[in-house]
Enzyme design. Structure first.
Site, PDB file in Angstrom:
ATOM      1  N   LEU A  45     -24.059  11.346   7.210  1.00  0.00           N
ATOM      2  CA  LEU A  45     -24.714  10.780   8.472  1.00  0.00           C
ATOM      3  C   LEU A  45     -26.307  10.742   8.405  1.00  0.00           C
ATOM      4  O   LEU A  45     -26.919  11.730   9.532  1.00  0.00           O
ATOM      5  CB  LEU A  45     -24.130   9.839   9.441  1.00  0.00           C
ATOM      6  CG  LEU A  45     -23.018   9.494   8.754  1.00  0.00           C
ATOM      7  CD1 LEU A  45     -22.314   8.716   9.752  1.00  0.00           C
ATOM      8  CD2 LEU A  45     -22.975   8.026   7.973  1.00  0.00           C
ATOM      9  N   HIS A  49     -28.258   6.132   7.723  1.00  0.00           N
ATOM     10  CA  HIS A  49     -27.123   5.435   7.819  1.00  0.00           C
ATOM     11  C   HIS A  49     -27.438   4.503   9.225  1.00  0.00           C
ATOM     12  O   HIS A  49     -27.247   3.449   9.951  1.00  0.00           O
ATOM     13  CB  HIS A  49     -26.514   6.144   7.956  1.00  0.00           C
ATOM     14  CG  HIS A  49     -26.194   6.805   6.400  1.00  0.00           C
ATOM     15  ND1 HIS A  49     -26.649   8.470   6.157  1.00  0.00           N
ATOM     16  CD2 HIS A  49     -25.315   6.548   5.677  1.00  0.00           C
ATOM     17  CE1 HIS A  49     -26.175   9.091   5.333  1.00  0.00           C
ATOM     18  NE2 HIS A  49     -25.694   7.455   4.159  1.00  0.00           N
ATOM     19  N   GLN A 165     -29.131  -0.040  -6.062  1.00  0.00           N
ATOM     20  CA  GLN A 165     -28.176  -0.309  -5.911  1.00  0.00           C
ATOM     21  C   GLN A 165     -28.258  -1.354  -4.794  1.00  0.00           C
ATOM     22  O   GLN A 165     -27.137  -2.767  -5.570  1.00  0.00           O
ATOM     23  CB  GLN A 165     -27.511   0.863  -5.073  1.00  0.00           C
ATOM     24  CG  GLN A 165     -26.502   0.697  -4.088  1.00  0.00           C
ATOM     25  CD  GLN A 165     -25.921   1.772  -3.767  1.00  0.00           C
ATOM     26  OE1 GLN A 165     -25.696   2.886  -4.054  1.00  0.00           O
ATOM     27  NE2 GLN A 165     -25.951   2.592  -2.188  1.00  0.00           N
ATOM     28  N   SER A 198     -28.956  12.530   1.875  1.00  0.00           N
ATOM     29  CA  SER A 198     -28.048  13.527   2.187  1.00  0.00           C
ATOM     30  C   SER A 198     -28.170  14.511   2.242  1.00  0.00           C
ATOM     31  O   SER A 198     -27.598  15.443   1.695  1.00  0.00           O
ATOM     32  CB  SER A 198     -26.561  12.549   2.337  1.00  0.00           C
ATOM     33  OG  SER A 198     -26.666  11.803   2.851  1.00  0.00           O
TER      34      SER A 198
HETATM   35  O1  PAF Z   1     -24.741   4.582  -1.031  1.00  0.00           O
HETATM   36  C1  PAF Z   1     -24.049   5.179  -1.133  1.00  0.00           C
HETATM   37  O2  PAF Z   1     -23.720   6.039  -0.201  1.00  0.00           O
HETATM   38  C2  PAF Z   1     -22.707   5.064  -1.888  1.00  0.00           C
HETATM   39  O3  PAF Z   1     -23.185   4.694  -3.196  1.00  0.00           O
HETATM   40  C3  PAF Z   1     -22.370   3.892  -1.465  1.00  0.00           C
HETATM   41  C4  PAF Z   1     -22.993   2.114  -1.253  1.00  0.00           C
HETATM   42  C5  PAF Z   1     -21.933   3.687   0.120  1.00  0.00           C
HETATM   43  C6  PAF Z   1     -20.803   3.254  -2.170  1.00  0.00           C
HETATM   44  O4  PAF Z   1     -20.471   4.695  -2.352  1.00  0.00           O
END
Ligand code: PAF
Length: 291
Positions: A45, A49, A165, A198
């Site tokens: 994190l 995050h 995403q 990360s």
């Molecule tokens: O963005 C991320 O860290 C990942 O793609 C997620 C959304 C947690 C799915 O594994």
């Protein structure tokens, strides 16, 4: 008993490892009329995050963070094995953020033997990241739907850094009637503009300096856009000129696309660049300030 039951119950975050456990915790909150927020992560994190967690805490009564390095979204030869895993540090951060629960399942808990069902998202998952990382978005969509089904959150929080995403999860949430409101939060950047990820942890010193070329390419396209340039090819060239000038950078793609379809033309500048062994992505909505 040291501390007494009350102390134990107040211990945060509650650490949950199985799907039944997370389902019953979230159901308890929902039944009590509380709004449940989910922040899905793969751990390691960082401040990006934390910005999702803070937004969730502002908007929901309960904040649940999942930490799961999802093998399904990594292709052969990608960084699944070496992806940073720092559970103790992550839990300390979640404690400081006063998160209510951390869902940290094992691979077996998420994908018991024989679990073969996959979620395919259609066109939006087939271009750019989808084209360069075959199977990636199927893995993301499958794990996100499983998390939505287990937790049934009112809201779920994703970062704009992973723009495709985020768009795909919004699509999935709507198309599959999950009832989850997907909230997309702004990218958090280092002082020099590098988007937090990360994977930045992989960068060696010289690579870290070279990695600035991503945001510099976005700035170059943004400057041209603000000067009135609208030709996607010219805007793309502005990005490529910056990226080609960086000897450590190898470009997977640099495009200006529509924010919903991820096809050209549009207003979202997106890029994926390898710096040494590390693949980084970034994006910017042209015309908006880019620090
Ligand atoms: O963005 C991320 O860290 C990942 O793609 C997620 C959304 C947690 C799915 O594994």
């Amino acid at each position: 008993m040291p501390g007494g039951e009350g102390t134990v119950a107040a211990e945060r975050p509650a650490l949950i490892g199985d799907v039944a456990g997370v389902r019953s915790a979230a159901e308890g909150w929902r039944c009590a009329g509380e709004r449940v927020g989910l922040v899905p992560t793969m751990g390691a994190l960082h401040a990006g995050h934390l910005s999702l967690i803070e937004r969730c805490r502002q908007e929901c009564d309960r904040t649940l963070v999942s930490i799961f390095v999802n093998p399904l979204q990594f292709g052969p030869g990608e960084d699944y094995e070496r992806y940073p895993r720092r559970l103790e540090d992550d839990l300390a951060l979640l404690r400081a953020e006063r998160v209510d629960a951390a869902f940290v399942p094992s691979v077996e808990a998420m994908y018991p033997a024989g679990a073969t069902t996959r979620v395919r998202v259609g066109e939006i998952g087939e271009v750019l990241e989808g084209e360069h990382r075959p199977g990636h978005f199927e893995g993301v969509a499958t794990v996100v739907l499983k998390l939505f089904n287990a937790v049934r959150p009112h809201r779920a929080y994703f970062g704009q850094k992973d723009a495709q995403q985020a768009a795909l999860v919004q699509r999935l949430a709507r198309d599959l009637d999950t009832g989850v409101e997907v909230v997309v939060c702004p990218t958090v950047r280092e002082p020099d503009g590098l988007a937090l990820s990360s994977r930045n942890a992989y960068l060696e010193e010289g690579e870290r300096i070279a990695a600035r070329c991503l945001v510099e390419a976005l700035r170059a396209a943004n400057r041209r856009y603000l000067e009135g340039e609208r030709d996607p090819e010219r805007l793309r060239e502005a990005m490529l000129a910056v990226l080609r000038a960086e000897p450590l950078a190898r470009v997977d793609y640099a495009e200006v696309v529509d924010e919903r379809t991820f096809r050209s033309p549009g207003r979202l500048a997106v890029l994926a660049v390898r710096i040494g062994q590390t693949r980084l992505i970034d994006n910017h909505r042209l015309g908006q300030p880019l620090p």
